[in-house]
Enzyme design. Sequence first.
Site, PDB file in Angstrom:
ATOM      1  N   HIS A 185       3.462 -10.468  -0.213  1.00  0.00           N
ATOM      2  CA  HIS A 185       3.115  -9.965  -1.546  1.00  0.00           C
ATOM      3  C   HIS A 185       1.591  -9.850  -1.723  1.00  0.00           C
ATOM      4  O   HIS A 185       1.082  -9.894  -2.844  1.00  0.00           O
ATOM      5  CB  HIS A 185       3.684 -10.855  -2.655  1.00  0.00           C
ATOM      6  CG  HIS A 185       5.159 -11.107  -2.527  1.00  0.00           C
ATOM      7  ND1 HIS A 185       6.104 -10.211  -2.951  1.00  0.00           N
ATOM      8  CD2 HIS A 185       5.834 -12.161  -1.996  1.00  0.00           C
ATOM      9  CE1 HIS A 185       7.319 -10.694  -2.697  1.00  0.00           C
ATOM     10  NE2 HIS A 185       7.179 -11.871  -2.105  1.00  0.00           N
ATOM     11  N   SER A 212     -22.444   6.436   2.452  1.00  0.00           N
ATOM     12  CA  SER A 212     -22.327   7.130   1.175  1.00  0.00           C
ATOM     13  C   SER A 212     -23.513   8.062   0.987  1.00  0.00           C
ATOM     14  O   SER A 212     -24.611   7.800   1.467  1.00  0.00           O
ATOM     15  CB  SER A 212     -22.284   6.110   0.037  1.00  0.00           C
ATOM     16  OG  SER A 212     -22.513   6.722  -1.210  1.00  0.00           O
ATOM     17  N   LYS A 266     -23.615   1.218   1.687  1.00  0.00           N
ATOM     18  CA  LYS A 266     -22.188   1.287   2.004  1.00  0.00           C
ATOM     19  C   LYS A 266     -21.909   1.704   3.447  1.00  0.00           C
ATOM     20  O   LYS A 266     -22.645   2.488   4.039  1.00  0.00           O
ATOM     21  CB  LYS A 266     -21.477   2.263   1.062  1.00  0.00           C
ATOM     22  CG  LYS A 266     -21.331   1.764  -0.364  1.00  0.00           C
ATOM     23  CD  LYS A 266     -20.459   2.706  -1.174  1.00  0.00           C
ATOM     24  CE  LYS A 266     -19.044   2.638  -0.679  1.00  0.00           C
ATOM     25  NZ  LYS A 266     -18.257   3.801  -1.027  1.00  0.00           N
ATOM     26  N   GLU A 272      -8.881   5.413   6.673  1.00  0.00           N
ATOM     27  CA  GLU A 272      -8.548   6.145   5.447  1.00  0.00           C
ATOM     28  C   GLU A 272      -7.948   7.512   5.770  1.00  0.00           C
ATOM     29  O   GLU A 272      -6.991   7.955   5.117  1.00  0.00           O
ATOM     30  CB  GLU A 272      -9.789   6.299   4.567  1.00  0.00           C
ATOM     31  CG  GLU A 272     -10.206   5.009   3.887  1.00  0.00           C
ATOM     32  CD  GLU A 272     -11.452   5.139   3.031  1.00  0.00           C
ATOM     33  OE1 GLU A 272     -11.735   4.210   2.264  1.00  0.00           O
ATOM     34  OE2 GLU A 272     -12.152   6.174   3.140  1.00  0.00           O
ATOM     35  N   TYR A 278      21.515  32.042  13.526  1.00  0.00           N
ATOM     36  CA  TYR A 278      20.075  32.092  13.326  1.00  0.00           C
ATOM     37  C   TYR A 278      19.740  32.807  12.024  1.00  0.00           C
ATOM     38  O   TYR A 278      20.359  33.799  11.659  1.00  0.00           O
ATOM     39  CB  TYR A 278      19.386  32.804  14.498  1.00  0.00           C
ATOM     40  CG  TYR A 278      17.877  32.780  14.396  1.00  0.00           C
ATOM     41  CD1 TYR A 278      17.155  31.712  14.917  1.00  0.00           C
ATOM     42  CD2 TYR A 278      17.186  33.800  13.760  1.00  0.00           C
ATOM     43  CE1 TYR A 278      15.772  31.671  14.807  1.00  0.00           C
ATOM     44  CE2 TYR A 278      15.807  33.768  13.639  1.00  0.00           C
ATOM     45  CZ  TYR A 278      15.099  32.700  14.159  1.00  0.00           C
ATOM     46  OH  TYR A 278      13.734  32.660  14.041  1.00  0.00           O
TER      47      TYR A 278
END
Length: 461
Positions: free
Chosen positions: A158, A279, A285, A292, A319
């Site tokens: 969790h 950044s 940063k 990501e 087809y």
Amino acid sequence: MTKEQTWSQRFESALHPAIALFNASIGFDIELIEYDLTGSQAHAKMLAHTGIISSEEGEQLVTGLEEIRQEYRQGTFQPGVDAEDVHFAVEKRLTEIVGDVGKKLHTARSRNDQVGTDTRLYLRDQIQQIKGELREFQGVLLDIAEKNVETLIPGYTHLQRAQPLSLAHHLLAYFQMAQRDWERLGDVSRRVNISPLGCGALAGTTFPIDRHYTAKLLDFDDIYANSLDGVSDRDFAIEFLCAASLIMVHLSRLAEEVILWSSEEFRFVTLKDSCATGSSIMPQKKNPDVPELVRGKTGRVFGHLQAMLVIMKGLPLAYNKDLQEDKEGLFDSVNTVKASLEAMTILLREGLEFRTQRLAEAVTEDFSNATDVADYLAARGVPFREAYNLVGKVVKTSIAAGKLLKDLELSEWQQLHPAFAEDIYEAISPRQVVAARNSHGGTGFVQVSKALIAARVQMDQ
């Protein structure tokens, strides 16, 4: 201006140029050209083998098709939209090279069984490449795991601290996911490797073809038993997209963990400059772009799976032109999976570093050893549920006092229950908590070492 027809004299007028463009697939099915040439060579050999064409004609066709292959590889054969699709493009060029004998190539064959054959040859090849990339990914996971058997990391349920783990054990979970992916692709490959060549448009052919002959030439394991099914089946593509989606699920889960681990809140890993960006306005940063992007690209593979299911769900036999839409999503999924596997492998191999000191500190900052306190009591005859409730109370009072379990005095332990002794401190130390979980498949160091050996054996299969 209208486009001249390429298929028959049945039509009195040519296709509207906008419709010709809309109808054409050459822009993407050129991806299949090498497989189309290989399939066509096998078909030409079969035509000669069965006496449908002469041996000399068969040799001309095979040689002409090989010439087209070389032209394509050298960049001199680049058919445009006028060719409509890769099959017409190849046949037209073949006729230019070998003359009228080129027009015999399509004897006893339809574009329907032809494209089905091409797609299977393509996917069979790509599956082998993806399996190879999965092995590379697994190998890097094992390399890192073998160096970190006794490195500890907080385990979560969790997304809350649960119990400490061996970092190697954590990484081996992803190894096992990838192993299932590798095995699943092998299972899919068995159904990919069935030849539809010779099914014709939908009903077979009147010519005395030998479908087993072409299947053997193309290294197919079997042939479709039903011509209608052979030209309309895309189960194999759907199965591959399911397998591809699961590969992306597993990569995305690891990607999400890397994103969390690299954050200031976790600080479990450091991203190296080779696999991170900065950044445009915040100079401090370092962004986890690779994980990501993998997390983001997962959605496009899911989308292609959904699109294929929707394409197939309402198609009557056999087809239908809808099936032209099977290729772009399939090609993109193959490329996305391969690129994502490569990127994550590079990221693990050379793009991140585990902060072992921070990890060692992290496993001492919580109550993830609470279950071991309950186990300690249960081993001394206290019913587990009673022990569980007792430990819940001590956690509650410790939190109120701003203490961790390791900070409690022995007298405080013994006030909780007289079974506690001096050895409670060793029992709840993070290293002992991990080492004690020695059940098969557990995170104990002995079990993890065995699992690493077994994993190396799996890699060699």
